[in-house]
Design a protein around this motif. Structure first.
Motif, PDB file in Angstrom:
ATOM      1  N   GLU A 117       0.819  -1.162   0.015  1.00  0.00           N
ATOM      2  CA  GLU A 117       0.023   0.045  -0.025  1.00  0.00           C
ATOM      3  C   GLU A 117       0.987   1.223  -0.098  1.00  0.00           C
ATOM      4  O   GLU A 117       0.316   2.382  -0.680  1.00  0.00           O
ATOM      5  CB  GLU A 117      -1.017  -0.034   1.206  1.00  0.00           C
ATOM      6  N   ALA A 118       2.022   1.360   0.669  1.00  0.00           N
ATOM      7  CA  ALA A 118       2.954   2.313   0.599  1.00  0.00           C
ATOM      8  C   ALA A 118       3.220   2.718  -0.821  1.00  0.00           C
ATOM      9  O   ALA A 118       3.636   4.027  -1.193  1.00  0.00           O
ATOM     10  CB  ALA A 118       4.139   2.042   1.560  1.00  0.00           C
ATOM     11  N   GLN A 119       3.788   1.971  -1.618  1.00  0.00           N
ATOM     12  CA  GLN A 119       4.163   2.051  -3.126  1.00  0.00           C
ATOM     13  C   GLN A 119       3.011   2.903  -3.595  1.00  0.00           C
ATOM     14  O   GLN A 119       3.196   3.853  -4.357  1.00  0.00           O
ATOM     15  CB  GLN A 119       4.417   0.938  -3.511  1.00  0.00           C
ATOM     16  N   PHE A 120       1.980   2.289  -3.624  1.00  0.00           N
ATOM     17  CA  PHE A 120       0.673   2.932  -4.192  1.00  0.00           C
ATOM     18  C   PHE A 120       0.478   4.338  -3.563  1.00  0.00           C
ATOM     19  O   PHE A 120       0.275   5.419  -4.285  1.00  0.00           O
ATOM     20  CB  PHE A 120      -0.526   2.062  -3.809  1.00  0.00           C
ATOM     21  N   SER A 121       0.615   4.558  -2.329  1.00  0.00           N
ATOM     22  CA  SER A 121       0.466   5.664  -1.743  1.00  0.00           C
ATOM     23  C   SER A 121       1.528   6.814  -2.049  1.00  0.00           C
ATOM     24  O   SER A 121       1.139   8.181  -2.341  1.00  0.00           O
ATOM     25  CB  SER A 121       0.531   5.573  -0.244  1.00  0.00           C
ATOM     26  N   GLY A 122       2.698   6.413  -2.403  1.00  0.00           N
ATOM     27  CA  GLY A 122       3.786   7.431  -2.592  1.00  0.00           C
ATOM     28  C   GLY A 122       3.262   7.782  -4.185  1.00  0.00           C
ATOM     29  O   GLY A 122       3.652   8.925  -4.505  1.00  0.00           O
ATOM     30  N   VAL A 123       2.959   6.829  -5.028  1.00  0.00           N
ATOM     31  CA  VAL A 123       2.570   7.398  -6.513  1.00  0.00           C
ATOM     32  C   VAL A 123       1.378   8.355  -6.280  1.00  0.00           C
ATOM     33  O   VAL A 123       1.271   9.215  -7.184  1.00  0.00           O
ATOM     34  CB  VAL A 123       2.369   6.240  -7.132  1.00  0.00           C
ATOM     35  N   LEU A 124       0.378   7.945  -5.630  1.00  0.00           N
ATOM     36  CA  LEU A 124      -0.825   8.614  -5.543  1.00  0.00           C
ATOM     37  C   LEU A 124      -0.628  10.148  -5.090  1.00  0.00           C
ATOM     38  O   LEU A 124      -0.918  10.961  -5.536  1.00  0.00           O
ATOM     39  CB  LEU A 124      -1.829   8.036  -4.321  1.00  0.00           C
ATOM     40  N   GLY A 125       0.557  10.188  -3.952  1.00  0.00           N
ATOM     41  CA  GLY A 125       0.844  11.464  -3.426  1.00  0.00           C
ATOM     42  C   GLY A 125       1.621  12.318  -4.560  1.00  0.00           C
ATOM     43  O   GLY A 125       1.387  13.445  -4.866  1.00  0.00           O
ATOM     44  N   HIS A 126       2.442  11.722  -5.491  1.00  0.00           N
ATOM     45  CA  HIS A 126       3.144  12.194  -6.451  1.00  0.00           C
ATOM     46  C   HIS A 126       2.015  13.035  -7.542  1.00  0.00           C
ATOM     47  O   HIS A 126       2.223  13.943  -8.036  1.00  0.00           O
ATOM     48  CB  HIS A 126       3.972  11.356  -7.178  1.00  0.00           C
ATOM     49  N   GLU A 127       1.269  12.120  -7.991  1.00  0.00           N
ATOM     50  CA  GLU A 127      -0.016  12.526  -8.697  1.00  0.00           C
ATOM     51  C   GLU A 127      -0.896  13.584  -8.215  1.00  0.00           C
ATOM     52  O   GLU A 127      -1.029  14.463  -8.736  1.00  0.00           O
ATOM     53  CB  GLU A 127      -0.796  11.628  -9.348  1.00  0.00           C
ATOM     54  N   ILE A 128      -1.183  13.606  -6.902  1.00  0.00           N
ATOM     55  CA  ILE A 128      -1.804  14.738  -6.293  1.00  0.00           C
ATOM     56  C   ILE A 128      -0.918  15.830  -6.233  1.00  0.00           C
ATOM     57  O   ILE A 128      -1.655  16.996  -6.329  1.00  0.00           O
ATOM     58  CB  ILE A 128      -2.270  14.046  -5.061  1.00  0.00           C
ATOM     59  N   GLY A 129       0.307  15.650  -6.091  1.00  0.00           N
ATOM     60  CA  GLY A 129       1.450  17.011  -6.084  1.00  0.00           C
ATOM     61  C   GLY A 129       1.001  17.571  -7.580  1.00  0.00           C
ATOM     62  O   GLY A 129       1.206  18.953  -7.313  1.00  0.00           O
ATOM     63  N   HIS A 130       1.084  16.804  -8.532  1.00  0.00           N
ATOM     64  CA  HIS A 130       1.124  17.577  -9.717  1.00  0.00           C
ATOM     65  C   HIS A 130      -0.436  18.294  -9.730  1.00  0.00           C
ATOM     66  O   HIS A 130      -0.312  19.386 -10.566  1.00  0.00           O
ATOM     67  CB  HIS A 130       0.978  16.378 -10.936  1.00  0.00           C
ATOM     68  N   ILE A 131      -1.284  18.107  -9.143  1.00  0.00           N
ATOM     69  CA  ILE A 131      -2.610  18.551  -9.338  1.00  0.00           C
ATOM     70  C   ILE A 131      -2.346  19.691  -8.142  1.00  0.00           C
ATOM     71  O   ILE A 131      -2.803  21.074  -8.717  1.00  0.00           O
ATOM     72  CB  ILE A 131      -3.670  17.762  -8.645  1.00  0.00           C
ATOM     73  N   THR A 132      -1.851  19.611  -7.023  1.00  0.00           N
ATOM     74  CA  THR A 132      -1.950  20.833  -6.100  1.00  0.00           C
ATOM     75  C   THR A 132      -0.858  21.753  -6.367  1.00  0.00           C
ATOM     76  O   THR A 132      -1.075  23.279  -6.202  1.00  0.00           O
ATOM     77  CB  THR A 132      -1.769  20.211  -4.846  1.00  0.00           C
ATOM     78  N   ALA A 133       0.347  21.538  -7.161  1.00  0.00           N
ATOM     79  CA  ALA A 133       1.178  22.359  -7.640  1.00  0.00           C
ATOM     80  C   ALA A 133       0.790  23.044  -8.947  1.00  0.00           C
ATOM     81  O   ALA A 133       1.672  23.803  -9.281  1.00  0.00           O
ATOM     82  CB  ALA A 133       2.259  21.672  -7.812  1.00  0.00           C
ATOM     83  N   ARG A 134      -0.381  22.475  -9.570  1.00  0.00           N
ATOM     84  CA  ARG A 134      -1.087  22.998 -10.886  1.00  0.00           C
ATOM     85  C   ARG A 134      -0.152  22.877 -12.008  1.00  0.00           C
ATOM     86  O   ARG A 134      -0.075  23.837 -12.896  1.00  0.00           O
ATOM     87  CB  ARG A 134      -1.384  24.612 -10.542  1.00  0.00           C
ATOM     88  N   HIS A 135       0.833  22.046 -12.006  1.00  0.00           N
ATOM     89  CA  HIS A 135       1.474  21.495 -13.490  1.00  0.00           C
ATOM     90  C   HIS A 135       0.989  21.536 -14.285  1.00  0.00           C
ATOM     91  O   HIS A 135       1.312  22.036 -15.516  1.00  0.00           O
ATOM     92  CB  HIS A 135       2.572  20.468 -12.553  1.00  0.00           C
ATOM     93  N   GLY A 136      -0.071  20.756 -14.545  1.00  0.00           N
ATOM     94  CA  GLY A 136      -0.939  20.503 -15.389  1.00  0.00           C
ATOM     95  C   GLY A 136      -1.479  21.746 -16.301  1.00  0.00           C
ATOM     96  O   GLY A 136      -1.490  22.137 -17.422  1.00  0.00           O
TER      97      GLY A 136
END
Length: 484
Positions: A117-136
């Motif tokens: 679950e921690a690996q999933f959580s790390g990638v989930l956090g990375h993708e949410i990071g793209h959203i909250t940093a408004r990279h897209g």
């Protein structure tokens, strides 16, 4: 090309040249039900274009898991209101991506390759990071999202690419590609968000190694597109490890990994391509669920997606695309197709193909060329084939100057459309992740061999387990194998 998608998706899959047919815009009950199952609890619906491209994974258990973790992480993120929803899509490609509208997508391919679950959580956090940093959103202001098909190359590539949507191998990374600064920031936010909800973020770095091994291994089932859309760097692994150590120290407690819980969660998950949705073998495309088959021109490349099946001449000089064309009458479907292809004086003729009623349409497509001049942009020989309530279109396109070369191949493909009756083809099933328990302390290689994994597949299974073949499995340890 699943049953639900093929029966109901509009011919809008042909993009700029082909708009939706009026007779095929209402979702079937099957599609509606799948969308409800996969819809995030937050109420944010996944993008219809992404659903059409990948399909939704029919796994309420896995969907509930990512909804729960995603919403939990979204609440502790820097911009909770920007995080809209989470969806598992039915693609074997190893990828996860976030869209500028705040939605995070995981493929079943990447879910199969996580080992806790921690690996999933790390990638989930990375993708949410793209959203909250408004990279897209920043990327969208700098460039237009690429929308061309992988297959198509030279003469007609620019024009044909506008009708041949990218197949599942492309869409995740075709959305947005990030630079090193954005990636480093998302890594940092991924560590921050993952540790905030109690997971060990160091495992995200370990997962990078799994992706790199998959990419480097010629025997791997699927090349990870995650690394293409998320550029890697030599020091990224070490940077994440350092940030993770600091996060754990700040947490002041042991952070969770939850290996066994995750492995049990993905037991039975489809692995690799799903033949039920169509597969190519020996130069023939078979669709077990829809019970038809047809040949692919010799030497042509092909790609399958939930909404269409593409065949392309290797140099991009011609393309044939199988798409749904509604469920009305053949005459109505033919008229709509000719109109949506913008054909000049199309010639239509009735025919029968292996007992299926059909209509052949030939005509020149009118549009703007690359210089912006109005004129003939392509010539088509297309076939509409009726199978019960369903109508399929095999759209063949090439330049007028090469039509005489490729028209016979368009014709042979369509005339080879036939009922699939071979039991060995009809009964083809996908491989699935199977979770096994090590009875005694042994190496992974020994455990795989004892479970019938042939020597040629053991390295790819070691990568799938995030281990080396020489690594020891303590007695009672869970591990993955792949089988029917």
């Amino acid at each position: 090309m699943p049953v639900s998608a093929l029966h109901v998706l509009p011919v809008a899959a042909l993009g700029l040249l082909l708009l939706p047919l009026a007779s095929s815009t209402t979702p079937s009950p099957a599609v509606t039900a799948a969308a409800v199952v996969a819809a995030p609890v937050q109420g944010a619906q996944p993008d219809p274009q992404i659903v059409a491209q990948f399909g939704l994974l029919n796994s309420p258990t896995l969907q509930r898991f990512i909804d729960e973790k995603g919403m939990q992480m979204g609440r502790v993120s820097d911009r909770p209101a920007d995080v809209k929803g989470f969806t598992v899509v039915d693609s074997p490609v190893i990828n996860a991506f976030a869209t500028p509208d705040g939605h995070v997508y995981f493929t079943r391919g990447i879910m199969a390759h996580f080992n806790n679950e921690a690996q999933f959580s790390g990638v989930l956090g990375h993708e949410i990071g793209h959203i909250t940093a408004r990279h897209g959103q920043k990327q969208q202001t700098r460039s237009t999202v690429a929308n061309g098909a992988l297959l198509l190359g030279s003469l007609l590539s620019k024009r044909i690419a506008s009708i041949a949507q990218p197949a599942s191998q492309v869409v995740g990374l075709g959305l947005l590609k990030y630079g090193r600064d954005d990636e480093n920031e998302s890594d940092q936010l991924g560590v921050k968000y993952s540790s905030k909800i109690g997971y060990d973020p160091a495992t995200m770095a370990d997962f990078f190694l799994t992706l790199q091994r998959t990419e480097q291994s010629s025997g791997a089932a699927t090349i990870p597109t995650f690394l293409s859309s998320h550029p890697n760097s030599a020091d990224r692994y070490q940077n994440v490890k350092k940030m993770a150590a600091q996060a754990e120290q700040q947490a002041g407690r042991q952070l969770s990994v939850n290996r066994d819980q995750y492995l049990r969660l993905i037991d039975g998950l489809a692995y690799g391509d799903n033949p039920r949705e169509g597969y190519v073998e020996g130069g023939v495309f078979y669709h077990p669920d829809l019970k038809f088959r047809f040949p692919i021109p010799s030497g042509w490349k092909s790609q399958n997606s939930p909404s269409q099946f593409q065949m392309a001449e290797p140099n991009g000089k011609a393309v044939i695309i199988l798409i749904p064309a509604g469920s009305g009458t053949l005459d109505a479907a033919a008229e709509a197709l000719a109109k949506q292809l913008n054909l000049q004086s199309p010639q239509a003729s009735r025919t029968t193909i292996n007992s299926f009623p059909a209509i052949a349409i030939q005509g020149d497509q009118i549009g703007q060329d690359q210089q912006g001049q109005q004129g003939v942009t392509a010539r088509t020989l297309s076939y509409l084939i009726q199978d019960g309530q369903s109508i399929y279109a095999l759209v063949g396109l090439t330049a007028p100057s090469t039509f005489d070369t490729y028209a016979p191949q368009f014709q042979r493909t369509a005339q080879g459309f036939a009922r699939l009756t071979e039991a060995s083809k009809l009964n083809r099933q996908p491989e699935r992740i199977r979770i096994r328990t090590a009875k005694t302390s042994q190496t992974l290689a020994t455990a795989l061999a004892a479970n019938g994994v042939p020597a040629a597949r053991r390295e790819s299974l070691a990568i799938l387990n995030g281990m080396k073949l020489t690594d020891k499995l303590p007695a009672g340890s869970l591990f993955k194998v792949v089988g029917k």
